[in-house]
Design an enzyme around this catalytic site. Structure first.
Site: not given
Length: 218
Positions: A12, A60, A162, A185
């Site tokens: 990232e 997710g 996070e 996902d």
């Protein structure tokens, strides 16, 4: 305006470092999980003194209308793996750290600007959703675990590791905060995180442009 951007992983960080070359923007990698996230946010606040903090990264997704590469604007965040019990305080709810908010709200100004951006970028085939992001120290790689999480938080749009820890740190330090999460996902439609790995292998490139567009809109 000094803007801090926090991500969890090198993948990232690499995406976002290519997009920012501005002394008023600080992009850091905090590391994976709640403790790393809180430490990274506090370090950024102490050393960079940002006016706002943006958390960016992947997550997710949850919901019939959520697809891979959709973007979740976190209007609120909370923990999915915190439980303080009822023996001492029967008003504290599942997901809440006793004495702190049940859910951390995105800064109203940042949330409004994010929703304006979403409206302006619809023509670029980007799909945005606004809602709850839940955070915990668990990479959700099974459908069983995802069902357990959404059993407590059926309105969750995304699950990460996070956002809420950064939100809590910003809340304590009175720093405006918002989280953007790119869906990598859909655990309830996945098997052993195959979608997650495919995301990084095939579709992640340039997927974080929305963070730069949001910064430019402030």
């Amino acid at each position: 305006m000094k803007t801090g951007i926090i991500v969890a992983m090198d993948k990232e960080l690499h995406q976002l470092q290519q997009l920012f070359n501005n002394e008023d923007v600080c992009v850091i990698k905090c590391g994976i999980g709640k403790v790393n996230a809180a430490l990274g946010a506090q370090r950024m606040i102490n050393e960079f003194h940002p006016d706002v903090i943006i958390n960016s990264g992947c997550a997710g997704g949850n919901g019939d209308d959520i697809q891979i590469q959709d973007i979740i604007i976190g209007s609120e965040v909370c923990y999915h793996d915190v439980y303080c019990g009822t023996a001492i305080d029967n008003t504290t709810v599942y997901g809440q750290v006793q004495g702190l908010p049940v859910r951390y709200q995105a800064d109203p100004y940042l949330l409004r600007k994010a929703q304006e951006l979403a409206s302006n970028m619809e023509h670029q085939s980007l799909k945005f959703h606004t809602g709850l992001i839940v955070t915990g120290d668990w990479f959700v790689d099974t459908q069983e675990k995802m069902r357990d999480i959404i059993g407590h938080f059926p309105d969750a749009k995304a699950v990460d590791m996070e956002s809420c820890a950064i939100a809590q740190t910003c809340y304590i330090n009175k720093v405006p905060f918002i989280s953007f999460r790119l869906i990598s996902d859909i655990p309830l439609r996945d098997n052993k995180a195959s979608q997650y790995h495919d995301f990084w292998d095939n579709v992640a490139e340039n997927s974080f442009q929305v963070t730069r567009s949001f910064y430019e809109s402030l």
